[in-house]
Scaffold this motif. Structure first.
Motif, PDB file in Angstrom:
ATOM      1  N   ASN A 136      -9.666  -1.393   4.410  1.00 15.89           N
ATOM      2  CA  ASN A 136      -8.849  -0.582   3.509  1.00 15.89           C
ATOM      3  C   ASN A 136      -7.978   0.338   4.357  1.00 15.89           C
ATOM      4  OD1 ASN A 136     -10.400  -1.499   1.111  1.00 15.89           O
ATOM      5  ND2 ASN A 136     -12.028  -0.401   2.144  1.00 15.89           N
ATOM      6  N   ILE A 137      -6.674   0.144   4.283  1.00 19.63           N
ATOM      7  CA  ILE A 137      -5.738   0.912   5.096  1.00 19.63           C
ATOM      8  C   ILE A 137      -5.027   1.934   4.219  1.00 19.63           C
ATOM      9  CG2 ILE A 137      -3.676   0.798   6.559  1.00 19.63           C
ATOM     10  CD1 ILE A 137      -4.512  -2.110   7.219  1.00 19.63           C
ATOM     11  N   GLU A 138      -5.149   3.199   4.597  1.00 22.37           N
ATOM     12  CA  GLU A 138      -4.413   4.279   3.924  1.00 22.37           C
ATOM     13  C   GLU A 138      -3.045   4.361   4.602  1.00 22.37           C
ATOM     14  OE1 GLU A 138      -5.525   5.823   1.271  1.00 22.37           O
ATOM     15  OE2 GLU A 138      -7.449   4.771   1.394  1.00 22.37           O
ATOM     16  N   TYR A 139      -2.062   3.763   3.979  1.00 24.92           N
ATOM     17  CA  TYR A 139      -0.753   3.601   4.598  1.00 24.92           C
ATOM     18  C   TYR A 139       0.214   4.665   4.078  1.00 24.92           C
ATOM     19  CZ  TYR A 139       3.480   1.230   6.154  1.00 24.92           C
ATOM     20  OH  TYR A 139       4.668   0.923   6.746  1.00 24.92           O
ATOM     21  N   GLY A 163       7.840   0.734   6.667  1.00 25.75           N
ATOM     22  CA  GLY A 163       8.748   0.621   5.532  1.00 25.75           C
ATOM     23  C   GLY A 163       8.120   0.124   4.243  1.00 25.75           C
ATOM     24  N   LEU A 164       6.859  -0.267   4.250  1.00 21.80           N
ATOM     25  CA  LEU A 164       6.207  -0.666   3.017  1.00 21.80           C
ATOM     26  C   LEU A 164       5.922   0.570   2.168  1.00 21.80           C
ATOM     27  CD1 LEU A 164       3.627  -3.274   4.379  1.00 21.80           C
ATOM     28  CD2 LEU A 164       5.762  -3.748   3.184  1.00 21.80           C
ATOM     29  N   PRO A 165       5.766   0.419   0.862  1.00 20.33           N
ATOM     30  CA  PRO A 165       5.444   1.585   0.036  1.00 20.33           C
ATOM     31  C   PRO A 165       4.112   2.209   0.457  1.00 20.33           C
ATOM     32  CG  PRO A 165       6.071  -0.302  -1.330  1.00 20.33           C
ATOM     33  CD  PRO A 165       5.948  -0.801   0.075  1.00 20.33           C
ATOM     34  N   ALA A 166       4.029   3.523   0.361  1.00 13.90           N
ATOM     35  CA  ALA A 166       2.793   4.226   0.699  1.00 13.90           C
ATOM     36  C   ALA A 166       1.707   3.850  -0.296  1.00 13.90           C
ATOM     37  CB  ALA A 166       3.028   5.729   0.691  1.00 13.90           C
ATOM     38  N   GLY A 167       0.457   3.798   0.193  1.00 13.66           N
ATOM     39  CA  GLY A 167      -0.674   3.463  -0.681  1.00 13.66           C
ATOM     40  C   GLY A 167      -1.827   2.895   0.120  1.00 13.66           C
TER      41      GLY A 167
END
Length: 190
Positions: free
Chosen positions: A96-99, A131-135
């Motif tokens: 699980n990555i908190e990006y 650049g991917l959406p945060a989440g």
């Protein structure tokens, strides 16, 4: 049950479980011949010898999330091996990555026989571009490796996880399995 039937049952079970090649490596302490008395302790000793030579399995299953920290070991499994052979270690986990969305994120997962050492070319690297959406992003990751063992006794193997960038992550839904195998083929390790 006659002595002959008992002997055939023991050898039939062993052949069915191991195959003829592995059975040749198991030394039974007692041999029974026609017309001799069979003692319970001798039959039990033969069963114990078979039990020590058969493959074994150990497994840990952990649903909880463990944070990825500078110490890479996130789980372990210990298997008691009867003697020389190999241990196949398999791991499956949810990463699980908190990006944050700003920069790239990269993590490494793998199995090892030391709590802090990744094996080259045996690990799995998960990378996310910037650049991917945060989440929170979740990935199912699996890794496996065959480890030679030379001596009997308990052997511990580890699931390792490492953060390679500034992203935060956890590992959950972990399954780590160690299976002891007798030497029946060729194993090439780097």
């Amino acid at each position: 049950m006659t002595r002959k039937e008992l002997r055939n049952l023991v050898f039939g079970l062993a052949l069915g479980l191991l195959g003829a090649g592995a059975l040749a490596e198991i030394a039974l302490p007692h041999t029974f011949t026609s017309g001799t008395t069979i003692r319970a302790n001798e039959v039990n000793a033969n069963f114990q010898a078979l039990g020590r030579g058969l493959p074994g399995v150990a497994q840990t299953v952990s649903p909880d999330a463990v944070p990825i920290t500078p110490t890479p070991a996130v789980d372990s499994v210990t298997i008691n091996v009867p003697g020389p052979g190999f241990v196949k270690v398999s791991a499956t986990a949810q990463l699980n990555i908190e990006y944050s969305g700003g920069s790239n994120a990269a993590f490494t997962l793998g199995v090892a026989n030391a709590a802090d050492t990744f094996r080259p070319a045996e690990d799995r690297r998960i990378a996310m571009p910037a650049g991917l959406p945060a989440g929170t992003y979740s990935y199912i990751v699996s890794a496996e490796r065959v480890f030679p063992v030379d001596t009997p006794g308990p052997k511990t193997f580890y699931l390792l996880a490492e953060e390679n960038t500034a992203a935060q992550g956890t590992v959950s839904r972990r399954t780590l399995t160690a299976t002891f195998l007798t030497a029946m083929g060729t194993v090439q390790n780097p």
